[in-house]
Design an enzyme around this catalytic site. Structure first.
Site, PDB file in Angstrom:
ATOM      1  CG  MET A  89     -22.519 -25.000 -14.757  1.00  0.00           C
ATOM      2  SD  MET A  89     -22.329 -23.880 -16.280  1.00  0.00           S
ATOM      3  CE  MET A  89     -23.893 -23.325 -16.751  1.00  0.00           C
ATOM      4  CG  HIS A 112     -21.106 -17.341 -22.007  1.00  0.00           C
ATOM      5  ND1 HIS A 112     -22.034 -17.844 -20.782  1.00  0.00           N
ATOM      6  CD2 HIS A 112     -22.061 -16.802 -22.659  1.00  0.00           C
ATOM      7  CE1 HIS A 112     -23.019 -17.594 -20.899  1.00  0.00           C
ATOM      8  NE2 HIS A 112     -23.240 -16.813 -22.000  1.00  0.00           N
TER       9      HIS A 112
HETATM   10  C1  GAR Z   1     -20.411 -25.328 -22.835  1.00  0.00           C
HETATM   11  O1  GAR Z   1     -21.124 -25.082 -24.009  1.00  0.00           O
HETATM   12  C2  GAR Z   1     -19.965 -23.993 -22.188  1.00  0.00           C
HETATM   13  O2  GAR Z   1     -19.720 -22.768 -23.280  1.00  0.00           O
HETATM   14  C3  GAR Z   1     -20.897 -23.531 -21.201  1.00  0.00           C
HETATM   15  O3  GAR Z   1     -21.336 -25.086 -20.650  1.00  0.00           O
HETATM   16  C4  GAR Z   1     -20.930 -25.989 -21.819  1.00  0.00           C
HETATM   17  C5  GAR Z   1     -20.011 -27.157 -21.032  1.00  0.00           C
HETATM   18  O4  GAR Z   1     -19.739 -28.026 -22.107  1.00  0.00           O
HETATM   19  N1  GAR Z   1     -20.640 -22.911 -20.327  1.00  0.00           N
HETATM   20  C6  GAR Z   1     -21.633 -22.025 -19.819  1.00  0.00           C
HETATM   21  O5  GAR Z   1     -22.709 -21.916 -20.126  1.00  0.00           O
HETATM   22  C7  GAR Z   1     -21.213 -21.103 -18.647  1.00  0.00           C
HETATM   23  N2  GAR Z   1     -21.825 -19.959 -18.513  1.00  0.00           N
HETATM   24  P1  GAR Z   1     -18.615 -29.037 -21.701  1.00  0.00           P
HETATM   25  O6  GAR Z   1     -18.850 -29.409 -20.076  1.00  0.00           O
HETATM   26  O7  GAR Z   1     -18.794 -30.086 -22.501  1.00  0.00           O
HETATM   27  O8  GAR Z   1     -17.283 -28.440 -21.808  1.00  0.00           O
END
Ligand code: GAR
Length: 190
Positions: free
Chosen positions: A92, A111
């Site tokens: 992030m 994303h």
């Molecule tokens: C995921 O849904 C990813 O797409 C999002 O955070 C989540 C992480 O999940 N990413 C963003 O929003 C980036 N802008 P995870 O830690 O279980 O992989």
């Protein structure tokens, strides 16, 4: 064997999807580095289950910024380790020049929206608030912008009646776990 580094900030389900694909033999690569900027995030536990030590990325006390010095140190480290591809998996912080210069077109992000719609934080909430009838996920190359890099692949999901931000995010994440390993394989093979 191509070498992957994964950067996360949260639960690590996308990291796990890539690690699972490697273990199943459907993705020919190895994860040689996992890093996370949030102490105690679940990705540490998931990584450990795969025998992958997860390193805490020191962001010098900044809550959101990814300091240039921290990026330069990480870029050098990953370069020295021979990393071929960096996969942002729920990371992030905005990646900038120190990493981009060392890994041109070699940093991917996933994303949870059909970019260019809903960049930034909580994309699934943005979709619900906006009354979208369709959403999904996007894998793209990372550039210096916020979710603006060249799109490689997308998977769509419907927004259904009664969806909450949470239920939509869950549906999107199911697609993320399928799409990301496939695209990683595609990019490494190319
Ligand atoms: C995921 O849904 C990813 O797409 C999002 O955070 C989540 C992480 O999940 N990413 C963003 O929003 C980036 N802008 P995870 O830690 O279980 O992989």
């Amino acid at each position: 064997m191509k070498k992957i580094a994964i950067l996360g900030s949260g639960s690590g389900s996308n990291m796990q999807a890539i690690a699972d694909a490697i273990a199943a033999g459907s993705l020919e690569a190895e994860i040689i580095y996992v890093g996370c900027d949030i102490e105690g995030a679940y990705i540490f536990e998931r990584a450990e289950k795969f025998g992958l030590p997860c390193e805490l990325i020191d962001c010098h006390g900044f809550k959101q910024k990814f300091p240039q010095e921290a990026q330069a140190a990480l870029a050098q480290k990953l370069k020295n380790m021979g990393v071929d591809l960096i996969c942002l998996a729920g990371f992030m912080r905005l990646v900038g020049q120190p990493l981009l210069d060392h890994f041109p077109n070699r940093i991917l992000n996933i994303h949870p929206s059909l970019l260019p719609a809903y960049p930034g934080l909580h994309a699934w909430e943005q979709a619900i608030t906006d009354g979208a009838t369709e959403s999904g996920c996007t894998v793209h190359y990372v550039d210096a912008g916020m979710d603006t890099g060249e799109i490689i692949a997308q998977a769509k999901v419907p927004v259904v009646i009664g969806d909450t931000a949470k239920s939509l995010h869950t549906r999107i994440q199911e697609e993320e776990r399928k799409l990301y390993p496939l695209v990683v394989g595609q990019v490494l093979g190319s």
